[in-house]
Scaffold this active site. Structure first.
Site, PDB file in Angstrom:
ATOM      1  N   ASP A   1       0.840  -1.203   0.000  1.00 11.98           N
ATOM      2  CA  ASP A   1       0.000   0.000   0.000  1.00 11.98           C
ATOM      3  C   ASP A   1       0.867   1.243   0.000  1.00 11.98           C
ATOM      4  O   ASP A   1       1.923   1.270   0.665  1.00 11.98           O
ATOM      5  CB  ASP A   1      -0.888   0.052   1.255  1.00 11.98           C
ATOM      6  CG  ASP A   1      -2.028  -0.941   1.215  1.00 11.98           C
ATOM      7  OD1 ASP A   1      -2.226  -1.562   0.158  1.00 11.98           O
ATOM      8  OD2 ASP A   1      -2.702  -1.103   2.247  1.00 11.98           O
TER       9      ASP A   1
ATOM     10  N   LYS B   1       1.868   4.691   1.449  1.00 18.96           N
ATOM     11  CA  LYS B   1       1.727   5.283   2.783  1.00 18.96           C
ATOM     12  C   LYS B   1       1.447   6.770   2.634  1.00 18.96           C
ATOM     13  O   LYS B   1       2.315   7.537   2.213  1.00 18.96           O
ATOM     14  CB  LYS B   1       2.982   5.056   3.627  1.00 18.96           C
ATOM     15  CG  LYS B   1       2.791   5.492   5.076  1.00 18.96           C
ATOM     16  CD  LYS B   1       4.015   5.247   5.904  1.00 18.96           C
ATOM     17  CE  LYS B   1       3.716   5.499   7.379  1.00 18.96           C
ATOM     18  NZ  LYS B   1       3.059   6.794   7.628  1.00 18.96           N
TER      19      LYS B   1
ATOM     20  N   ARG C   1      -7.053   8.017  15.297  1.00 15.74           N
ATOM     21  CA  ARG C   1      -6.354   6.878  15.891  1.00 15.74           C
ATOM     22  C   ARG C   1      -6.403   6.906  17.411  1.00 15.74           C
ATOM     23  O   ARG C   1      -6.227   5.873  18.062  1.00 15.74           O
ATOM     24  CB  ARG C   1      -4.914   6.820  15.396  1.00 15.74           C
ATOM     25  CG  ARG C   1      -4.057   7.986  15.823  1.00 15.74           C
ATOM     26  CD  ARG C   1      -2.707   7.965  15.122  1.00 15.74           C
ATOM     27  NE  ARG C   1      -1.978   6.745  15.411  1.00 15.74           N
ATOM     28  CZ  ARG C   1      -1.148   6.146  14.552  1.00 15.74           C
ATOM     29  NH1 ARG C   1      -0.957   6.645  13.367  1.00 15.74           N
ATOM     30  NH2 ARG C   1      -0.496   5.069  14.907  1.00 15.74           N
TER      31      ARG C   1
ATOM     32  N   GLU D   1      -7.271   6.725   5.889  1.00 17.34           N
ATOM     33  CA  GLU D   1      -6.656   8.024   6.165  1.00 17.34           C
ATOM     34  C   GLU D   1      -7.504   9.111   5.513  1.00 17.34           C
ATOM     35  O   GLU D   1      -8.216   8.858   4.540  1.00 17.34           O
ATOM     36  CB  GLU D   1      -5.237   8.098   5.571  1.00 17.34           C
ATOM     37  CG  GLU D   1      -4.282   7.060   6.084  1.00 17.34           C
ATOM     38  CD  GLU D   1      -3.234   7.640   7.012  1.00 17.34           C
ATOM     39  OE1 GLU D   1      -3.090   8.863   7.063  1.00 17.34           O
ATOM     40  OE2 GLU D   1      -2.552   6.835   7.690  1.00 17.34           O
TER      41      GLU D   1
ATOM     42  N   PHE E   1      -8.064   1.635   3.353  1.00 20.91           N
ATOM     43  CA  PHE E   1      -7.211   0.496   3.003  1.00 20.91           C
ATOM     44  C   PHE E   1      -7.638  -0.794   3.688  1.00 20.91           C
ATOM     45  O   PHE E   1      -7.021  -1.841   3.460  1.00 20.91           O
ATOM     46  CB  PHE E   1      -5.745   0.782   3.325  1.00 20.91           C
ATOM     47  CG  PHE E   1      -5.477   1.249   4.737  1.00 20.91           C
ATOM     48  CD1 PHE E   1      -5.518   0.367   5.797  1.00 20.91           C
ATOM     49  CD2 PHE E   1      -5.179   2.569   4.989  1.00 20.91           C
ATOM     50  CE1 PHE E   1      -5.273   0.786   7.092  1.00 20.91           C
ATOM     51  CE2 PHE E   1      -4.917   3.013   6.272  1.00 20.91           C
ATOM     52  CZ  PHE E   1      -4.967   2.117   7.332  1.00 20.91           C
TER      53      PHE E   1
ATOM     54  N   LYS F   1       6.176  -0.648   7.599  1.00 21.32           N
ATOM     55  CA  LYS F   1       6.240   0.608   6.846  1.00 21.32           C
ATOM     56  C   LYS F   1       7.688   0.888   6.445  1.00 21.32           C
ATOM     57  O   LYS F   1       8.624   0.591   7.185  1.00 21.32           O
ATOM     58  CB  LYS F   1       5.670   1.760   7.661  1.00 21.32           C
ATOM     59  CG  LYS F   1       6.355   2.017   8.985  1.00 21.32           C
ATOM     60  CD  LYS F   1       5.622   3.084   9.784  1.00 21.32           C
ATOM     61  CE  LYS F   1       6.269   3.273  11.162  1.00 21.32           C
ATOM     62  NZ  LYS F   1       5.536   4.254  11.992  1.00 21.32           N
TER      63      LYS F   1
END
Length: 491
Positions: free
Chosen positions: A198, A200, A220, A249, A282, A360
């Protein structure tokens, strides 16, 4: 707990305390064992606790009395509240012994320093109740707090924790990603082919709940931002499902299609005014009451495609070789994004946990750290708080200092952080202000080197401030093990 670094011993101590706790005291005791008050704000700080009355000679306070006192302090507001708060503080602390005063002050300022956060409290709950640790953790993530789960675990039957399920309208903590400095190492660490990749995005994490026409949007940290993001709520409301929970996001996009600066997205999410933002999802966690948390990511990805239009999905591909990931990283950077997140296709959604199933990769090395202290500035920065003491999270509890930096701070940031860290101050010496470990800061650095100067044995090279992250809590900062991982390529 403060006297030992053994995680097992700390959990045993917590279990012993919980076993002796009355049912009407559980909520407060569980919260306090984790080093937090039940109330998010009480109006108290280091300054208001500087001049306390003489301590009591004999202990007389009870848990319910102290809990009620803090609840009453949290309710004080408006004209006359400062004087009323001072009277209430004197009344509470005047009945506390010297040891109790020290501990209560630490609880208020976030300086209990017993080396136990929520994760350790959950282990203690498991020991005290006989439930598996994994079941306690899962229930806490799905229930939104350790406090609520403790009561069920300690007073309910064998199936009490199974009642905590993913529900529309009840947010859960998000799954988090580990870090790797390079695409090759991230690909190798996942150990599977293909991997899901994905882009970021440099936005604000958002969890979306839809129940018919009702929509709930949370960050979050589980802060409700629905009213601030009506255009995002409209996108979620239009999805072809009656009930759904999504992870993604929100991002401010410029007219040329490139992301706008993170500060603009953060300001819009915080205040509800400013630039428009666009949601990019996502993951899907629930569709029409079907809980997908245990489903492999490959299946959740398939369901997401059938539910969310392409313009509101994070760009995703499958990669079968490291060079595929490197090409995807180049594309993401060219589009103005931060980097990539590599994901194992068989992974479930591990709410609230930072595991190895998501990794990540950002080309500029960055870490999310917590500010432990800040030093008075000199020269042109005289009168401001400038040099930051940076800490990583210790999995055994507490934080480990990695070094200091004053780089990357403009005048506006210096002014802001001076006000912010004055509010968080616990105590000070000649030139250093020590603060509650709450403020998260994103730090860029050129590398990690071994160091005998700092307790973690490592230090950051050329550390500089990228930005402050008010959307994250200290529980989410990178660990000392994450930092040490950057040493590996140079061994």
């Amino acid at each position: 707990m403060a006297a030992t670094r053994s995680r097992r011993t700390k959990a045993e101590i917590i279990a012993e305390v919980l076993g002796a706790t009355a049912e009407d005291e559980l909520d407060a005791v569980v919260s306090w064992l984790g080093g937090r008050l039940l109330q998010r704000r009480t109006g108290l700080g280091w300054k208001s606790l500087r001049d306390l009355p003489p301590p009591a000679d004999e202990p007389g306070l009870t848990v319910p009395e102290v809990a009620r006192a803090f609840a009453a302090l949290a309710d004080l507001a408006g004209s006359g509240s400062r004087a009323a708060r001072a009277v209430a503080v004197a009344g509470l602390f005047g009945r506390a012994t010297a040891d109790e005063q020290r501990w209560l002050r630490g609880l208020v300022t976030g300086e209990v320093r017993q080396g136990a956060l929520d994760a350790l409290v959950q282990e203690g709950i498991a020991r005290a109740s006989g439930h598996p640790v994994a079941a306690v953790r899962r229930a806490a993530m799905l229930g939104g707090s350790t406090v609520g789960v403790a009561r069920a675990a300690l007073t309910g039957g064998a199936g009490a924790l199974a009642e905590f399920r993913l529900e529309v309208g009840r947010p859960i903590l998000p799954m988090l990603a580990a870090s790797q400095p390079e695409t090759d190492s991230a690909f190798e660490r996942l150990g599977t082919v293909p991997v899901i990749v994905d882009q970021k995005l440099d936005g604000i994490r958002l969890q979306a709940h839809k129940d018919g026409d009702r929509v709930l949007l949370v960050t979050r940290t589980l802060e409700d931002v629905t009213a601030r993001l009506p255009e995002v709520a409209d996108v979620v409301r239009a999805l072809p499902a009656g009930r759904v929970v999504l992870d993604g996001e929100v991002l401010a996009i410029g007219p040329e299609g490139r992301p706008r600066p993170f500060q603009e997205t953060a300001a819009r999410t915080a205040s509800g005014s400013g630039v428009a933002v666009t949601p990019y999802f996502f993951d899907v966690l629930l569709v029409d009451d079907e809980d997908l948390l245990e489903q492999p990511l490959a299946e959740r990805a398939r369901r997401l495609v059938g539910l969310v239009p392409a313009e509101h999905r994070v760009r995703r591909l499958e990669a079968s070789a490291p060079e595929d990931v490197a090409a995807a990283l180049a594309d993401a950077l060219a589009a103005g994004h931060e980097g990539l997140v590599l994901k194992h296709p068989d992974s479930g959604y591990d709410a609230g946990r930072r595991g190895s199933a998501w990794i990540k990769v950002k080309p500029v090395h960055t870490l999310d750290l917590v500010v432990l202290a800040v030093e008075e500035g000199s020269g042109r920065r005289r009168g401001w708080l400038s040099n930051l003491h940076l800490g990583a999270r210790d999995p055994a509890g507490g934080f480990v200092m990695l070094g200091k930096t004053f780089k990357g701070l403009d005048d506006q940031t210096l002014q802001w952080q001076t006000e912010r860290f004055t509010e968080l101050m616990t105590h000070r010496d000649d030139w250093t202000v020590h603060v509650r470990p709450e403020q998260v800061v994103e730090i860029a650095f050129d590398g990690v080197q071994r160091s005998t100067r700092y307790p973690g044995g490592v230090a950051l090279r050329f550390a500089r401030v990228v930005r402050y992250r008010d959307d994250k809590t200290a529980d989410e900062v990178d660990t000392i093990d994450d930092v040490r991982a950057f040493l590996a390529p140079h061994r």
